[in-house]
Design a protein around this motif. Structure first.
Motif, short mmCIF file in Angstrom:
data_model
loop_
_atom_site.label_atom_id
_atom_site.label_comp_id
_atom_site.label_asym_id
_atom_site.label_seq_id
_atom_site.Cartn_x
_atom_site.Cartn_y
_atom_site.Cartn_z
N PHE A 112 1.32 -9.09 -7.41
CA PHE A 112 2.58 -8.89 -6.32
C PHE A 112 2.27 -10.44 -5.34
O PHE A 112 1.59 -10.19 -4.24
N PRO A 113 2.74 -11.49 -5.84
CA PRO A 113 2.46 -12.83 -5.26
C PRO A 113 2.68 -12.96 -3.87
O PRO A 113 2.27 -13.70 -3.01
N LYS A 114 4.21 -12.20 -3.29
CA LYS A 114 4.46 -12.42 -2.17
C LYS A 114 4.05 -11.16 -1.13
O LYS A 114 4.32 -11.15 -0.16
N ALA A 115 3.26 -10.41 -1.65
CA ALA A 115 2.65 -9.11 -0.75
C ALA A 115 1.91 -9.69 0.46
O ALA A 115 1.11 -10.78 0.42
N LYS A 116 2.15 -9.11 1.55
CA LYS A 116 1.60 -9.34 2.80
C LYS A 116 0.07 -8.41 2.97
O LYS A 116 0.29 -7.16 2.94
N LEU A 117 -0.70 -9.15 2.88
CA LEU A 117 -2.16 -8.16 3.10
C LEU A 117 -2.66 -8.20 4.67
O LEU A 117 -2.70 -9.17 5.26
N ILE A 118 -2.79 -6.91 4.78
CA ILE A 118 -3.31 -6.76 6.11
C ILE A 118 -4.73 -6.27 6.23
O ILE A 118 -5.01 -5.16 5.45
N HIS A 119 -5.61 -7.05 6.70
CA HIS A 119 -7.13 -6.36 6.99
C HIS A 119 -7.31 -5.51 8.27
O HIS A 119 -7.32 -6.19 9.33
N TYR A 173 -9.96 -4.81 -6.93
CA TYR A 173 -8.91 -4.96 -7.98
C TYR A 173 -7.95 -6.07 -7.09
O TYR A 173 -6.87 -6.35 -7.49
N LEU A 174 -8.67 -6.50 -5.87
CA LEU A 174 -7.69 -7.34 -5.23
C LEU A 174 -6.98 -8.47 -5.76
O LEU A 174 -6.01 -8.78 -5.63
N LYS A 175 -7.68 -9.35 -6.61
CA LYS A 175 -7.17 -10.43 -7.25
C LYS A 175 -6.02 -9.83 -8.20
O LYS A 175 -5.04 -10.73 -8.26
N ILE A 187 2.39 0.71 0.84
CA ILE A 187 1.15 0.48 1.58
C ILE A 187 0.10 1.01 0.79
O ILE A 187 0.11 2.38 0.38
N GLU A 188 -0.96 0.43 0.72
CA GLU A 188 -1.99 0.83 -0.30
C GLU A 188 -3.37 0.71 0.75
O GLU A 188 -3.52 -0.34 1.07
N LYS A 189 -4.04 1.73 0.57
CA LYS A 189 -5.23 1.65 1.63
C LYS A 189 -6.57 1.96 1.01
O LYS A 189 -7.60 2.34 1.61
N SER A 190 -6.63 2.35 -0.32
CA SER A 190 -7.81 2.95 -0.93
C SER A 190 -8.99 1.79 -1.01
O SER A 190 -8.73 0.69 -1.63
N PRO A 191 -10.20 1.88 -0.21
CA PRO A 191 -11.04 0.86 -0.32
C PRO A 191 -11.68 0.46 -1.78
O PRO A 191 -11.96 -0.77 -2.15
#
Length: 144
Positions: A34-41, A26-28, A17-21
């Motif tokens: 981590f292409p299979k990562a699930k991103l939660i906004h 570096y999102l791209k 879990i990474e939460k640093s704004p």
């Protein structure tokens, strides 16, 4: 929640879990590593965000600058995250909200987690006191 559960909540696979704004910049790169990562906004009412930024000791304390910062961060996330959930929903409906999050990442609501979410989030709860935070639903509209 993790501290209350002493690390027992999710043991299957790897969970980061990474939460640093700042890492929005570096999102791209993160998505390519981590292409299979699930991103939660996890989003919050912008008035609350700006109000909090105005009070932060490291902040500019300038409402216009902090509002622009919030807007710029939202633009980076636009279209990048298929799953969005509001901070206000998590505060007011923690069980339902966590069920949605877990379903999105591929886990079912676990009995142990349900028990944690049934806890009375009051000042009198010793587990919350140990975690060092007070759950206060009224704080979600603190900007008013």
């Amino acid at each position: 929640m993790w501290s209350l559960h002493k690390g027992k909540a999710i043991k299957v696979g790897f969970c980061l879990i990474e939460k640093s704004p700042i890492h929005l910049n570096y999102l791209k790169n993160i998505q390519s590593f981590f292409p299979k990562a699930k991103l939660i906004h996890l989003y919050r009412d912008p008035r609350s965000v700006v109000s909090s930024l105005n009070l932060a000791p490291w902040s500019t304390h300038n409402t216009c600058v902090n509002a622009k910062r919030w807007r710029d961060e939202q633009r980076v996330l636009m279209g990048a995250t298929p799953f969005k959930i509001s901070y206000e929903d998590i505060c007011t409906e923690p069980k339902e909200s966590m069920h949605e999050v877990l379903e999105f990442i591929g886990y079912s609501m676990m009995e142990e987690l349900e028990e944690i979410l049934e806890v009375d989030f009051s000042e009198k709860n010793p587990e919350i006191a140990k975690a060092g935070k007070k759950h206060n639903v009224e704080s979600i509209e603190k900007y008013k």
